[in-house]
Scaffold this motif. Structure first.
Motif, mmCIF file in Angstrom:
data_model
loop_
_atom_site.group_PDB
_atom_site.id
_atom_site.type_symbol
_atom_site.label_atom_id
_atom_site.label_comp_id
_atom_site.label_asym_id
_atom_site.label_seq_id
_atom_site.Cartn_x
_atom_site.Cartn_y
_atom_site.Cartn_z
ATOM 1 N N ASP A 138 0.977 -1.472 0.251
ATOM 2 C CA ASP A 138 -0.338 0.399 0.102
ATOM 3 C C ASP A 138 0.965 1.513 0.237
ATOM 4 O OD1 ASP A 138 -2.587 -1.573 0.100
ATOM 5 O OD2 ASP A 138 -2.052 -1.589 2.302
ATOM 6 N N GLY A 139 2.389 1.122 -0.258
ATOM 7 C CA GLY A 139 2.885 2.525 0.060
ATOM 8 C C GLY A 139 3.642 2.178 0.736
ATOM 9 N N ALA A 140 4.207 3.547 1.611
ATOM 10 C CA ALA A 140 5.592 3.666 2.771
ATOM 11 C C ALA A 140 3.855 4.071 3.603
ATOM 12 C CB ALA A 140 6.315 4.523 2.127
ATOM 13 N N ARG A 141 4.779 3.886 4.395
ATOM 14 C CA ARG A 141 4.442 3.939 6.298
ATOM 15 C C ARG A 141 5.390 4.488 7.160
ATOM 16 N NH1 ARG A 141 3.772 -0.178 9.483
ATOM 17 N NH2 ARG A 141 3.570 -1.278 8.810
ATOM 18 N N ALA A 142 5.629 5.124 8.580
ATOM 19 C CA ALA A 142 6.368 5.025 9.344
ATOM 20 C C ALA A 142 6.437 4.418 9.884
ATOM 21 C CB ALA A 142 5.439 6.480 10.285
ATOM 22 N N PHE A 143 8.011 3.299 10.159
ATOM 23 C CA PHE A 143 7.733 2.434 11.234
ATOM 24 C C PHE A 143 7.088 2.713 12.617
ATOM 25 C CE2 PHE A 143 10.482 0.025 14.413
ATOM 26 C CZ PHE A 143 11.065 -0.524 14.419
ATOM 27 N N ASP A 144 6.352 2.255 13.112
ATOM 28 C CA ASP A 144 5.981 2.098 13.905
ATOM 29 C C ASP A 144 7.227 0.299 15.356
ATOM 30 O OD1 ASP A 144 4.112 1.801 16.300
ATOM 31 O OD2 ASP A 144 2.504 0.550 15.008
ATOM 32 N N PRO A 145 7.309 1.273 16.174
ATOM 33 C CA PRO A 145 8.074 -0.283 16.951
ATOM 34 C C PRO A 145 7.031 -1.153 17.475
ATOM 35 C CG PRO A 145 8.210 1.860 17.887
ATOM 36 C CD PRO A 145 7.308 2.234 16.500
ATOM 37 N N ALA A 146 5.372 -1.190 17.471
ATOM 38 C CA ALA A 146 5.113 -1.386 18.101
ATOM 39 C C ALA A 146 4.429 -3.151 17.135
ATOM 40 C CB ALA A 146 3.582 -1.116 18.883
ATOM 41 N N ARG A 147 4.570 -2.929 15.872
ATOM 42 C CA ARG A 147 4.082 -4.194 15.365
ATOM 43 C C ARG A 147 5.083 -4.416 13.754
ATOM 44 N NH1 ARG A 147 0.083 -2.146 10.632
ATOM 45 N NH2 ARG A 147 0.799 0.767 10.639
ATOM 46 N N ASP A 148 6.330 -3.371 14.022
ATOM 47 C CA ASP A 148 7.631 -3.688 12.853
ATOM 48 C C ASP A 148 8.580 -4.120 12.783
ATOM 49 O OD1 ASP A 148 5.445 -2.702 11.308
ATOM 50 O OD2 ASP A 148 6.173 -0.260 11.460
ATOM 51 N N VAL A 149 8.381 -5.083 13.942
ATOM 52 C CA VAL A 149 10.236 -5.118 14.867
ATOM 53 C C VAL A 149 10.479 -6.971 13.561
ATOM 54 C CG1 VAL A 149 11.012 -6.244 16.747
ATOM 55 C CG2 VAL A 149 9.483 -4.566 16.473
ATOM 56 N N ALA A 150 9.864 -7.447 13.030
ATOM 57 C CA ALA A 150 9.616 -8.137 13.127
ATOM 58 C C ALA A 150 10.480 -8.154 10.772
ATOM 59 C CB ALA A 150 8.727 -9.468 12.339
ATOM 60 N N ALA A 151 10.286 -6.814 10.355
ATOM 61 C CA ALA A 151 10.822 -6.195 9.570
ATOM 62 C C ALA A 151 11.316 -5.436 9.534
ATOM 63 C CB ALA A 151 9.536 -5.168 8.823
ATOM 64 N N LEU A 152 11.967 -4.831 10.687
ATOM 65 C CA LEU A 152 13.183 -4.314 11.352
ATOM 66 C C LEU A 152 14.377 -5.475 10.906
ATOM 67 C CD1 LEU A 152 15.299 -2.146 11.990
ATOM 68 C CD2 LEU A 152 13.998 -2.725 14.253
#
Length: 276
Positions: A138-152
């Motif tokens: 869906d494009g770019a969005r701000a990194f969210d440490p509450a749900r994006d740790v796996a992607a990090l």
């Protein structure tokens, strides 16, 4: 039609019920989750690894707390700079080896605040990675440490060297629920703590001190639930010296908790102003 135990007992007595039990097929209970039990006498023991000896443990959560204007972010970035350039920590000790720093900030802009402060602290910017947006279908969005740790975690696997420090500012952003509730705080911090354990990097989270809590135990003054103070292995507090010696005001760093090393201890900027 099937019969239950009461029917068998009524029609054939106790012996019939025993025969039914003896001939009943075994139930396979291995399909569900199983708990792994570790034999303590077979575990390979290992010492705690320190990024900054006695202050910043690798693979663990450390919290840096302070009131607004106490220099929390400046100090954290100075520590990142020290790591990248194998410089000196605030107590004057030398960083053992240069390493990569990973930085996420939900409050400061990278271009006009974070990177200029890193440069002023003498950082090797080739060893600094700023956590940016998350790119999806869906494009770019701000990194969210509450749900994006796996992607990090997937992203850092592509770096030329693994990070040795992850700075999260503010750490409360990792809690999607109510950060004043212990259970929700523990669940929220678990992915970041697991990230630190898996990568071996030191996790440094920045937080605030609650208003109107002067005079209480420093750990009880951390913003949010008591789980923040309980989960962290080491905690620091920063403060501005209210009665400084003649010259520039001093900012102090105190160790208010350590499960892994010595308690207490203080560092100030008198002997090393550049790194603070």
């Amino acid at each position: 039609m099937g019969r239950d135990a009461a029917d068998v007992l009524a029609c054939g007595g106790v012996e019939a019920l025993r025969r039914l039990i003896d001939t009943a097929p075994e139930i396979d209970d291995t399909s569900g989750p199983r708990v792994a039990l570790l034999a303590a006498d077979q575990l390979a023991l290992r010492p705690v690894t320190w990024l900054w000896p006695g202050w910043l443990p690798a693979g663990k959560l450390t919290l840096l707390a302070g009131a607004p204007g106490a220099g929390k972010t400046t100090l954290a970035l100075a520590l990142a700079a020290t790591l990248t350039a194998a410089g000196r920590w605030p107590d004057g000790s030398r960083c053992a080896a240069a390493g990569r720093a990973l930085i996420w900030s939900g409050e400061d802009d990278a271009a006009d605040t974070l990177v200029p402060r890193l440069l002023a602290a003498g950082a090797d910017l080739t060893r600094v990675s700023i956590v940016g947006d998350v790119i999806g279908a869906d494009g770019a969005r701000a990194f969210d440490p509450a749900r994006d740790v796996a992607a990090l975690l997937a992203a850092v696997e592509r770096l030329p060297e693994p990070p040795r420090l992850l700075l999260v500012d503010p750490i409360v952003s990792a809690v999607a629920g109510d950060s004043h509730k212990n259970a929700e705080t523990r669940r929220g911090l678990a992915p970041l703590v697991d990230f630190a354990q898996r990568t071996g990097c030191a996790l440094l989270g920045i937080t605030h001190l609650s208003k109107g809590t002067q005079g209480r135990d420093p750990l009880e003054r951390l913003t949010g639930s008591l789980a923040f103070g309980a989960l962290t292995r080491v905690a620091w507090a920063t403060a501005v010296d209210r009665d400084p010696e003649p010259g520039a005001p001093r900012r102090l760093l105190a160790r208010i908790k350590s499960n892994l090393g010595p308690d207490g201890g203080r560092s100030d900027t008198t002997s090393n102003p550049r790194s603070w």
